[in-house]
Design an enzyme around this catalytic site. Structure first.
Site, short mmCIF file in Angstrom:
data_model
loop_
_atom_site.label_atom_id
_atom_site.label_comp_id
_atom_site.label_asym_id
_atom_site.label_seq_id
_atom_site.Cartn_x
_atom_site.Cartn_y
_atom_site.Cartn_z
N ASP A 238 -8.81 0.07 2.58
CA ASP A 238 -8.90 0.59 1.21
C ASP A 238 -10.20 0.17 0.56
OD1 ASP A 238 -6.50 1.65 1.58
OD2 ASP A 238 -5.47 0.69 -0.07
N ASP B 148 0.86 -1.17 0.00
CA ASP B 148 0.00 0.00 0.00
C ASP B 148 0.91 1.23 0.00
OD1 ASP B 148 -1.99 1.83 0.33
OD2 ASP B 148 -2.12 1.56 2.49
N THR C 96 -3.23 5.64 -3.81
CA THR C 96 -2.08 6.30 -3.18
C THR C 96 -0.83 6.11 -4.03
OG1 THR C 96 -1.92 4.30 -1.88
CG2 THR C 96 -2.84 6.21 -0.83
N THR C 97 -0.70 4.94 -4.64
CA THR C 97 0.50 4.68 -5.45
C THR C 97 0.46 5.51 -6.73
OG1 THR C 97 0.39 2.44 -4.61
CG2 THR C 97 1.93 2.84 -6.35
#
Length: 556
Positions: A393, A60, A93-94
């Site tokens: 998530d 994550d 997020t990535t």
């Protein structure tokens, strides 16, 4: 020739001009490279040792960056990005970091050619507006009540995560939990408060398949006297208190002078009567279960167990709120204020079970609970932590869909469509801004490219084929299947993304890139200002007996 004027102190280091921008871009690219391999379903895991020597194994983006300790200021602000993204929408997020890194990377060429950063930023912002417009155009509205679509969506979000091998399990849990706690605000809006009303309890042991969403709550407590109180009650009447059921001691040392021996007995009797009164007030409502956030004395416990009431003490405030939400009770501050309406009757079953070597109290089978507990089981602590992160998530994605039920294609298809449309538009842009605008269009391809890289297919061929498919902004749903690296239709493969995750990703990435580009000066080495009179950290004084009690030693 004049003597040079020193404005800054010697100890300060000042870098300015294009050197700074290059440094910032390098730093951001470094951060993006750390995270790049964790994008997509074929992603790698990162193992981090945290400060206390524990390990975190995760992919994550936010969890990785949170653990990193970075020296460079620009890298720090990149890390903030993924945190914002995590708090705002919980997913992507990535992608944010990869996109922002790429945006800065393409800007480097322009800075070398002495473009002014504001020109680049203007072009980027224009590109952002057009990108959002494209998103609106290809977005697909869905019905948030339709379970199958929701499942596909949440699955594609956690497809990139470690738990994807457990298939629908996590997705099911997430959807159950979020639909349970959703509150209608009217006007078709739904509010889902994940932090407050969904508790994730991790209990090592058992298998992952045993994880489930309880129609109610559980917490890590046992009844006060296990021998005497019932541990299983069907359709309990529950009273929640946040006051102690014990005799109040004086605030500070209270002295009572007793002249006669009998008075001592009277004093003790008063205490007993006080507690008996409290219990009588509570028992008027014939509860089966009394839960308090504070203490519960032995005596009160005796009265309650005599009446066949189970009691639980010292429950956390947050747990108490959840119980209230689940069974419809109201938390009462003073026993004298109890009303019939405060008693919770919504629960179907109260029982205490032993899991592993701890006792857990379950209040389950609630009618229409507004809070729930997700019980996660699994072989080890580390694994459970990772599952919990994935669940967070997944729940965020489910929440986003409930809030804004619009879909976009996943698998890099959205980014390619945006890229193709922007490339077309760039020819109609006048002046110098045309080039950075076009560069921004190319930067969007970073995401499908990274996906292709992580699958281990021939990147150049795949990208060329994809660009050909998307060339004039049509068949927007063609993207990369992250598992095989084949070029497929995302609609059929059910690889979807939530609209507000994508929109937020684009906005955050481009705004951050602009901000970093506009920095042209870094001054480092600033010392904390010392209070006047405390002098610099001077040489340690050698004290003789004479001045040992001098005031100099401890500068206040």
């Amino acid at each position: 020739m004049h003597a040079p004027v020193l404005v800054l102190k010697d100890s300060l280091k000042r870098e300015s001009g294009s050197k700074v921008q290059h440094a910032n871009i390098q730093a951001s690219k470094a951060v993006a490279d750390i995270i790049r391999t964790t994008l997509g379903p074929r992603s790698m895991l990162k193992m981090l040792l945290d400060a206390s020597g524990g390990i975190v194994v995760t992919n994550d983006g936010n969890a990785i960056l949170r653990e990193l300790d970075v020296a460079h200021p620009a890298a720090k602000s990149m890390i903030e990005l993924s945190r914002t993204q995590d708090e705002e929408v919980g997913d992507g997020t990535t992608s944010v970091i990869v996109l922002a890194g790429e945006m800065l990377h393409v800007a480097e060429a322009f800075i070398d050619k002495h473009y002014h950063p504001t020109v680049i930023c203007r072009a980027y912002n224009k590109a952002l507006e057009d990108a959002i417009a494209v998103l609106d155009k290809i977005a697909l509205s869905i019905d948030a009540k339709d379970r199958a679509t929701m499942l596909g969506l949440v699955k594609s979000c956690i497809g990139t995560k470690f738990t994807s091998q457990f298939g629908d399990l996590i997705a099911d849990l997430a959807i159950d939990a979020t639909t349970t706690v959703g509150v209608d605000l009217g006007q078709g809006l739904r509010e889902v408060d994940i932090k407050k009303y969904i508790k994730v309890e991790k209990v090592p042991g058992g298998q992952l398949e045993d994880s489930r969403v309880l129609k109610g709550v559980m917490f890590n407590k046992d009844v006060v006297t296990p021998g005497k109180m019932r541990r299983k009650i069907v359709n309990p009447r529950i009273i929640l208190l946040d006051c102690p059921l014990e005799y109040k001691k004086g605030e500070n040392q209270t002295n009572a002078e007793l002249l006669k021996e009998e008075d001592w007995g009277v004093l003790l009797k008063l205490e007993e009567e006080y507690i008996e009164n409290l219990c009588v007030q509570i028992l008027k409502f014939k509860p089966d279960l009394v839960i308090t956030e504070k203490g519960l004395s032995d005596l009160a416990c005796h009265y309650l167990s005599k009446a066949g009431v189970s009691a639980i003490r010292r429950v956390r405030k947050t747990d108490n709120n959840r119980i209230a939400k689940a069974c419809g009770a109201v938390i009462v501050n003073r026993p004298d204020e109890l009303q019939e309406s405060d008693v919770g009757t919504g629960a179907g079953l109260f029982e205490v079970k032993k899991i592993g070597d701890e006792f857990f109290a379950f209040i389950v089978d609630c009618k229409d609970p507004k809070a729930c507990t997700v019980l996660l089981r699994g072989p080890s602590k580390d694994l459970l932590n990772e599952v919990e992160r994935n669940l967070q998530d997944a729940m965020s994605v489910a929440r986003n869909i409930i809030k804004n039920p619009k879909l976009l294609p996943g698998g890099g298809a959205t980014e390619l469509t945006v890229s193709a449309t922007l490339k077309q538009k760039s020819s109609s842009i006048e002046g110098i801004e045309k080039w950075p605008y076009e560069a921004a269009a190319i930067a969007f391809e970073a995401i499908p490219r990274t996906l292709a890289q992580n699958c281990g297919v021939n990147v150049i061929r795949t990208m060329t084929a994809l660009q050909g498919k998307h060339a004039n902004g049509e068949n927007a749903w063609i993207g990369i299947d992250g598992n095989t690296g084949a070029i497929t239709d995302m609609m059929e493969r059910k690889i979807w993304d939530a609209y507000n995750v994508k929109a937020q990703t684009f906005k955050t990435a481009i705004e951050a890139a602009c901000m970093l580009l506009r920095i042209d000066d870094i001054v480092s080495g600033i010392k904390k200002k010392q209070p006047p009179g405390a002098g610099g950290p001077s040489k340690p004084k050698v004290e003789t007996e004479g001045d040992a009690d001098n005031e100099q030693i401890l500068p206040e």
